[in-house]
Design an enzyme around this catalytic site. Structure first.
Site, mmCIF file in Angstrom:
data_model
loop_
_atom_site.group_PDB
_atom_site.id
_atom_site.type_symbol
_atom_site.label_atom_id
_atom_site.label_comp_id
_atom_site.label_asym_id
_atom_site.label_seq_id
_atom_site.Cartn_x
_atom_site.Cartn_y
_atom_site.Cartn_z
ATOM 1 N N GLU A 242 0.835 -1.204 0.000
ATOM 2 C CA GLU A 242 0.000 0.000 0.000
ATOM 3 C C GLU A 242 0.871 1.256 0.000
ATOM 4 O OE1 GLU A 242 -2.543 0.522 3.430
ATOM 5 O OE2 GLU A 242 -3.628 2.174 2.483
ATOM 6 N N GLY A 364 -0.301 5.061 6.710
ATOM 7 C CA GLY A 364 0.847 5.337 7.598
ATOM 8 C C GLY A 364 1.312 6.769 7.359
HETATM 9 C C1 LIG Z 1 -9.637 9.511 2.597
HETATM 10 C C2 LIG Z 1 -9.162 8.476 3.582
HETATM 11 C C3 LIG Z 1 -9.204 7.135 3.227
HETATM 12 C C4 LIG Z 1 -8.810 6.156 4.159
HETATM 13 N N1 LIG Z 1 -8.971 4.830 3.828
HETATM 14 C C5 LIG Z 1 -8.796 3.878 4.797
HETATM 15 C C6 LIG Z 1 -9.142 2.510 4.552
HETATM 16 O O1 LIG Z 1 -9.573 2.129 3.452
HETATM 17 N N2 LIG Z 1 -9.014 1.615 5.575
HETATM 18 C C7 LIG Z 1 -8.549 1.985 6.808
HETATM 19 O O2 LIG Z 1 -8.456 1.131 7.688
HETATM 20 N N3 LIG Z 1 -8.190 3.276 7.068
HETATM 21 C C8 LIG Z 1 -8.317 4.233 6.101
HETATM 22 N N4 LIG Z 1 -7.994 5.551 6.364
HETATM 23 C C9 LIG Z 1 -7.474 5.923 7.670
HETATM 24 C C10 LIG Z 1 -6.008 6.297 7.651
HETATM 25 O O3 LIG Z 1 -5.202 5.167 7.426
HETATM 26 C C11 LIG Z 1 -5.688 7.000 9.000
HETATM 27 O O4 LIG Z 1 -6.336 8.254 8.960
HETATM 28 C C12 LIG Z 1 -4.207 7.145 9.241
HETATM 29 O O5 LIG Z 1 -3.623 5.890 9.477
HETATM 30 C C13 LIG Z 1 -3.918 8.051 10.444
HETATM 31 O O6 LIG Z 1 -4.651 7.689 11.558
HETATM 32 P P1 LIG Z 1 -5.493 8.807 12.364
HETATM 33 O O7 LIG Z 1 -6.303 9.549 11.362
HETATM 34 O O8 LIG Z 1 -6.223 8.131 13.461
HETATM 35 O O9 LIG Z 1 -4.426 9.792 12.934
HETATM 36 P P2 LIG Z 1 -3.578 9.593 14.306
HETATM 37 O O10 LIG Z 1 -2.987 8.256 14.339
HETATM 38 O O11 LIG Z 1 -4.448 10.008 15.454
HETATM 39 O O12 LIG Z 1 -2.444 10.675 14.098
HETATM 40 C C14 LIG Z 1 -2.643 12.076 14.327
HETATM 41 C C15 LIG Z 1 -1.302 12.766 14.184
HETATM 42 O O13 LIG Z 1 -0.412 12.266 15.207
HETATM 43 C C16 LIG Z 1 0.766 11.766 14.624
HETATM 44 N N5 LIG Z 1 1.281 10.625 15.360
HETATM 45 C C17 LIG Z 1 0.610 9.521 15.759
HETATM 46 N N6 LIG Z 1 1.434 8.655 16.356
HETATM 47 C C18 LIG Z 1 2.678 9.198 16.310
HETATM 48 C C19 LIG Z 1 3.975 8.782 16.737
HETATM 49 N N7 LIG Z 1 4.176 7.587 17.311
HETATM 50 N N8 LIG Z 1 5.015 9.603 16.525
HETATM 51 C C20 LIG Z 1 4.834 10.804 15.932
HETATM 52 N N9 LIG Z 1 3.642 11.247 15.497
HETATM 53 C C21 LIG Z 1 2.575 10.451 15.671
HETATM 54 C C22 LIG Z 1 0.368 11.362 13.211
HETATM 55 O O14 LIG Z 1 1.486 11.289 12.344
HETATM 56 C C23 LIG Z 1 -0.595 12.466 12.851
HETATM 57 O O15 LIG Z 1 0.104 13.588 12.419
HETATM 58 C C24 LIG Z 1 -8.340 6.545 5.427
HETATM 59 C C25 LIG Z 1 -8.274 7.913 5.760
HETATM 60 C C26 LIG Z 1 -8.700 8.866 4.872
HETATM 61 C C27 LIG Z 1 -8.701 10.309 5.303
#
Ligand SMILES: Cc1cc2nc3c(=O)[nH]c(=O)nc-3n(C[C@H](O)[C@H](O)[C@H](O)COP(=O)(O)OP(=O)(O)OC[C@H]3O[C@@H](n4cnc5c(N)ncnc54)[C@H](O)[C@@H]3O)c2cc1C
Length: 379
Positions: A242, A364
């Site tokens: 991916e 990611g």
């Molecule tokens: C249009 C779209 C399509 C998507 N499609 C899918 C899909 O088909 N299936 C699916 O399962 N998901 C899907 N996603 C979800 C996507 O994979 C997640 O949004 C993404 O993994 C980030 O997770 P979060 O939004 O919960 O952000 P969070 O994990 O809450 O992160 C918020 C911020 O904190 C930072 N952060 C978090 N942990 C750390 C760390 N350890 N060190 C430093 N910084 C950190 C992140 O980098 C980010 O800047 C989709 C999202 C969108 C918007």
């Protein structure tokens, strides 16, 4: 000898896909973006053309192909101008690999052929409202009761989630942490499964992004992929493909933004000359072309090493971050070169600017990629 990544069969696929998209996709993309949906019939058309089964085993109805067929196809698909459409039509690309890698022969035969034929839609459901980057924290619980699992929980941001026929779903079957995570295929008609809503977004408008709920949803235990507790490995394995695919989308979006900007800069006049008559514009275009070339070449190199069976976890993370950064800068400069027109819906660069923003978040985030890289560098 210079290594060639693309051979005749890759180029034939590229041309076939381009012709198909010119007829079936490009004329309608703006309408789908406005409607925030594309017709379901597209899956069948893509399936009949053999595009959905690219790289899948022939005995399951697939079309032979390697990573470079996928890359050629993806680059052409992005040229249609809607990354949302590409994400929606391609959601099986993240949903099916765990079935192939972990499923039994019976599961593969049941789930894979109808999807690559375009008769059914598959999605991957991992992210939850309280667990995105921190996948090991998912809370959707699956409790075994006889020959079924009772599933309770929710998922968010699931591409094709609203209309998928089945979802490769991360559930918690065990205790805390990644060891307690399993993958379960959940079919849309199962009582207790529901679509809570379709999320409205900044970009990727042609794709549906669903919020899902499971309330005492009773799923056949026969739908468990692999062993209980093995789900995390399936998820991590999937992430490599991916992430590379997102890196390819990023260099392809950047390329499109560059081409649109070049065309515009050669024709738009200001102060008695075309924009390319200003050194600052030429240098912007030169920087775009240079950085895109490097991102693309690195992506190809990482893909070739992946095909050769090397462990490229670190390089895939580097490729994704670099290509996304190149893309972010390219779409920013593309809008800038277009001036006010770059801010108008009629101009493709406006959409590319919005569509590219998710690339450094999905699959990611940039920060998570950096954490992975820092582990290899032993920082
Ligand atoms: C249009 C779209 C399509 C998507 N499609 C899918 C899909 O088909 N299936 C699916 O399962 N998901 C899907 N996603 C979800 C996507 O994979 C997640 O949004 C993404 O993994 C980030 O997770 P979060 O939004 O919960 O952000 P969070 O994990 O809450 O992160 C918020 C911020 O904190 C930072 N952060 C978090 N942990 C750390 C760390 N350890 N060190 C430093 N910084 C950190 C992140 O980098 C980010 O800047 C989709 C999202 C969108 C918007």
């Amino acid at each position: 000898m210079v290594q060639q990544y693309f051979e005749e069969s890759h180029n034939i696929l590229r041309q076939t896909a381009r012709k198909f998209f010119e007829k079936e996709v490009i004329p309608y993309v703006n309408e789908w973006e406005d409607r925030e949906e594309f017709p379901r019939s597209l899956y069948k058309k893509f399936g009949d053309a053999g595009f959905l089964g690219l790289g899948y085993p022939e005995e399951l109805g697939g079309t032979p192909g390697d990573a470079f067929h996928m890359i050629a196809f993806t680059e052409e698909l992005v040229r249609c101008g809607s990354v949302g459409f590409a994400a929606g039509i391609g959601s099986h690309g993240i949903a099916l690999p765990p079935v192939l890698a972990m499923g039994t022969e019976e599961q593969k035969k049941r789930f894979v052929p109808p999807v690559i034929a375009g008769d059914k839609i598959a999605a991957l459901a991992i992210t939850e409202p309280d667990a995105g980057s921190d996948v090991a924290r998912i809370r959707t619980r699956a409790v075994r009761e006889g020959d079924r699992y009772r599933v309770n929980g929710s998922k968010i941001f699931i591409t094709s989630g609203c209309r998928a026929d089945f979802l490769t779903t991360a559930v918690r079957t065990g205790g805390e942490g990644y060891q307690g995570v399993s993958l379960l295929v959940i079919e849309a008609g199962t009582p207790g499964f529901g679509v809570a809503g379709k999320i409205r977004k900044m970009g990727w408008n042609a794709s549906d992004t669903g919020e899902l709920v499971f309330e005492d949803c009773r799923v056949p235990a026969a739908n468990l992929l692999g062993q209980e507790g093995a789900g995390f490995y399936g998820i991590m394995e999937n992430f490599q493909r991916e992430r590379l695919s997102l890196a390819v989308i990023a260099h392809a979006v950047a390329q499109l933004a560059y081409e649109e900007s070049l065309k515009y800069a050669q024709t738009r006049q200001a102060f008695g000359k075309p924009l390319t008559g200003f050194q600052v514009t030429r240098h912007k275009l030169v920087d775009m072309a240079t950085r895109i070339t490097i991102a693309r070449e690195f992506n190809y190199r990482v893909a070739a090493r992946m095909v050769a069976g090397e462990n490229v976890t670190t390089e895939v993370s580097m490729a994704k971050n670099f290509a996304c950064e190149v893309c972010d800068q390219a779409v920013y400069d593309a809008v800038q070169i277009h001036g006010g027109y770059g801010y108008a819906r009629e101009y493709l660069v406006e959409r590319l600017y919005r569509d590219s923003r998710i690339l450094s978040i999905g699959g990611g985030t940039t920060e998570i990629m950096k954490e992975i890289i820092s582990r290899t560098l032993k920082l």
